[in-house]
Design a protein around this motif. Sequence first.
Motif, PDB file in Angstrom:
ATOM      1  N   ASP A  99       0.838  -1.199   0.000  1.00 54.31           N
ATOM      2  CA  ASP A  99       0.000   0.000   0.000  1.00 54.31           C
ATOM      3  C   ASP A  99       0.873   1.250   0.000  1.00 54.31           C
ATOM      4  O   ASP A  99       0.600   2.210  -0.710  1.00 54.31           O
ATOM      5  N   GLU A 100       1.931   1.222   0.823  1.00 54.00           N
ATOM      6  CA  GLU A 100       2.870   2.348   0.869  1.00 54.00           C
ATOM      7  C   GLU A 100       4.250   1.843   0.463  1.00 54.00           C
ATOM      8  O   GLU A 100       4.831   0.998   1.143  1.00 54.00           O
ATOM      9  N   LYS A 101       4.735   2.354  -0.623  1.00 56.77           N
ATOM     10  CA  LYS A 101       5.969   1.836  -1.239  1.00 56.77           C
ATOM     11  C   LYS A 101       7.183   2.605  -0.721  1.00 56.77           C
ATOM     12  O   LYS A 101       7.804   3.383  -1.448  1.00 56.77           O
ATOM     13  N   ARG A 102       7.508   2.397   0.540  1.00 56.99           N
ATOM     14  CA  ARG A 102       8.640   3.097   1.154  1.00 56.99           C
ATOM     15  C   ARG A 102       9.969   2.491   0.694  1.00 56.99           C
ATOM     16  O   ARG A 102      10.077   1.278   0.525  1.00 56.99           O
ATOM     17  N   ILE A 103      10.952   3.348   0.530  1.00 61.38           N
ATOM     18  CA  ILE A 103      12.308   2.908   0.189  1.00 61.38           C
ATOM     19  C   ILE A 103      13.294   3.848   0.878  1.00 61.38           C
ATOM     20  O   ILE A 103      13.119   5.070   0.853  1.00 61.38           O
ATOM     21  N   SER A 104      14.294   3.287   1.549  1.00 64.28           N
ATOM     22  CA  SER A 104      15.277   4.116   2.237  1.00 64.28           C
ATOM     23  C   SER A 104      16.140   4.867   1.233  1.00 64.28           C
ATOM     24  O   SER A 104      16.259   4.466   0.059  1.00 64.28           O
ATOM     25  N   ILE A 105      16.743   5.944   1.672  1.00 65.64           N
ATOM     26  CA  ILE A 105      17.599   6.724   0.782  1.00 65.64           C
ATOM     27  C   ILE A 105      18.781   5.887   0.312  1.00 65.64           C
ATOM     28  O   ILE A 105      19.196   5.974  -0.847  1.00 65.64           O
ATOM     29  N   ILE A 106      19.320   5.036   1.202  1.00 61.67           N
ATOM     30  CA  ILE A 106      20.448   4.184   0.824  1.00 61.67           C
ATOM     31  C   ILE A 106      20.030   3.194  -0.259  1.00 61.67           C
ATOM     32  O   ILE A 106      20.737   2.991  -1.252  1.00 61.67           O
ATOM     33  N   ALA A 107      18.857   2.556  -0.072  1.00 61.12           N
ATOM     34  CA  ALA A 107      18.361   1.609  -1.069  1.00 61.12           C
ATOM     35  C   ALA A 107      18.063   2.315  -2.388  1.00 61.12           C
ATOM     36  O   ALA A 107      18.329   1.780  -3.474  1.00 61.12           O
ATOM     37  N   CYS A 108      17.529   3.517  -2.300  1.00 63.55           N
ATOM     38  CA  CYS A 108      17.217   4.299  -3.491  1.00 63.55           C
ATOM     39  C   CYS A 108      18.502   4.666  -4.236  1.00 63.55           C
ATOM     40  O   CYS A 108      18.569   4.550  -5.468  1.00 63.55           O
ATOM     41  N   ALA A 109      19.516   5.086  -3.489  1.00 68.41           N
ATOM     42  CA  ALA A 109      20.801   5.436  -4.100  1.00 68.41           C
ATOM     43  C   ALA A 109      21.443   4.214  -4.745  1.00 68.41           C
ATOM     44  O   ALA A 109      22.020   4.311  -5.838  1.00 68.41           O
ATOM     45  N   THR A 110      21.346   3.061  -4.087  1.00 68.55           N
ATOM     46  CA  THR A 110      21.911   1.818  -4.633  1.00 68.55           C
ATOM     47  C   THR A 110      21.225   1.432  -5.934  1.00 68.55           C
ATOM     48  O   THR A 110      21.885   1.056  -6.923  1.00 68.55           O
ATOM     49  N   GLN A 111      19.888   1.532  -5.935  1.00 70.21           N
ATOM     50  CA  GLN A 111      19.143   1.212  -7.157  1.00 70.21           C
ATOM     51  C   GLN A 111      19.530   2.146  -8.291  1.00 70.21           C
ATOM     52  O   GLN A 111      19.763   1.697  -9.429  1.00 70.21           O
ATOM     53  N   TYR A 112      19.656   3.433  -7.984  1.00 70.35           N
ATOM     54  CA  TYR A 112      19.979   4.382  -9.045  1.00 70.35           C
ATOM     55  C   TYR A 112      21.401   4.203  -9.559  1.00 70.35           C
ATOM     56  O   TYR A 112      21.635   4.244 -10.769  1.00 70.35           O
ATOM     57  N   VAL A 113      22.358   3.984  -8.667  1.00 73.07           N
ATOM     58  CA  VAL A 113      23.745   3.882  -9.110  1.00 73.07           C
ATOM     59  C   VAL A 113      23.937   2.658 -10.016  1.00 73.07           C
ATOM     60  O   VAL A 113      24.675   2.706 -11.006  1.00 73.07           O
ATOM     61  N   ILE A 114      23.235   1.551  -9.708  1.00 75.19           N
ATOM     62  CA  ILE A 114      23.354   0.346 -10.546  1.00 75.19           C
ATOM     63  C   ILE A 114      22.661   0.548 -11.889  1.00 75.19           C
ATOM     64  O   ILE A 114      23.225   0.241 -12.951  1.00 75.19           O
ATOM     65  N   SER A 115      21.429   1.069 -11.864  1.00 81.39           N
ATOM     66  CA  SER A 115      20.688   1.259 -13.115  1.00 81.39           C
ATOM     67  C   SER A 115      21.377   2.283 -14.010  1.00 81.39           C
ATOM     68  O   SER A 115      21.464   2.097 -15.237  1.00 81.39           O
ATOM     69  N   CYS A 116      21.880   3.363 -13.417  1.00 78.83           N
ATOM     70  CA  CYS A 116      22.590   4.383 -14.191  1.00 78.83           C
ATOM     71  C   CYS A 116      23.896   3.818 -14.748  1.00 78.83           C
ATOM     72  O   CYS A 116      24.266   4.082 -15.903  1.00 78.83           O
ATOM     73  N   TRP A 117      24.602   3.046 -13.928  1.00 76.99           N
ATOM     74  CA  TRP A 117      25.848   2.399 -14.361  1.00 76.99           C
ATOM     75  C   TRP A 117      25.612   1.523 -15.580  1.00 76.99           C
ATOM     76  O   TRP A 117      26.327   1.598 -16.581  1.00 76.99           O
ATOM     77  N   MET A 118      24.569   0.693 -15.515  1.00 71.01           N
ATOM     78  CA  MET A 118      24.281  -0.216 -16.615  1.00 71.01           C
ATOM     79  C   MET A 118      23.823   0.538 -17.867  1.00 71.01           C
ATOM     80  O   MET A 118      24.211   0.201 -18.990  1.00 71.01           O
ATOM     81  N   ALA A 119      23.001   1.573 -17.692  1.00 75.27           N
ATOM     82  CA  ALA A 119      22.512   2.335 -18.843  1.00 75.27           C
ATOM     83  C   ALA A 119      23.656   3.049 -19.560  1.00 75.27           C
ATOM     84  O   ALA A 119      23.747   3.025 -20.799  1.00 75.27           O
TER      85      ALA A 119
END
Length: 311
Positions: free
Chosen positions: A87-107
């Motif tokens: 219902d509430e899609k919470r994500i920590s800043i660390i998890a968010c940063a990790t997701q972005y750094v990997i996706s950006c790295w791959m792109a």
Amino acid sequence: MGRNYTSATMFVLLGLTDQKDLKLFLFPVFLGIYLVTLMWNMGLIILIRMDSHLHTPMYFFLSFLSSIDIWYTTSICPRMLSDFFRDEKRISIIACATQYVISCWMAMSESCLLAVMAYDRYVAIRSPLQYSTIMVPALCWQMVGGALGTGFLGSLAQTVPCFNLDYCGSNIIQHFFCNLPQIIVLSCSDPFITQTITFLEAIFVGFGSLLLILLSYGFIASFILKMSSIKGSFKAFNTCASHLAVVILFYGTALSVYVHPNSKNSKKQDKLLSVFYVIFIPMLNPLIYSLRNKEIKDAFKRIMKRVTHIV
């Protein structure tokens, strides 16, 4: 001056949709696509590794393209799929940063690797007799290392300043994954440095890679047009067709996502285009390279014969 606010430690992802009926439909569809993406890309990597006929620079680069697609879609899809049941899609800043750094790295790595593959096709068509002496294994590894290294440094250069900003207002990300444009707008501090780095990387890495691809295909086209044999011209073009299709898909969708005027419907458009960019393209890439590729089909038949003989 001292700060009179507390920086946020959590973000909330808005997700793809709030409609329950649509969620029930989309979850099995996206789960199936994700599993097909994993199986097809991993199968292609294994096939290239197992069959000696595919131990050439083109398939060496293709195996890394499949690896990048696996990492890219895995950095986003599992989290997106699990959010269908939250219902509430919470994500920590660390998890968010990790997701972005990997996706950006791959792109960014994929952008550079596509430029490397375009150069490989240029050498194969322009100098077929010297191809094996030019595209030696050491050079191939250096090119792949350069693509991955550029992507990694570029992603860090964006992620570190972005997640060092202060987030003290709304913490709702208007997307289904952590994407920098939707994160920066939530900051209550000046994002100038992050925006400048992102802009410069888009110019030098994104458009720089695209320019190298266009130059390579410009030389390829001029060389093909000079060929006297129609059969030879068709064969030369056919070796580039799959890579060209992947380039058009990758850059066409990326430009549609990141280069368009802001409007009321732009957020919905971003989500729809991002779904194609994140979910469909990693599945389509190995299909494009495999369906019309006789060498891959022959390699698959040889592997299947080995398996049946063992059984």
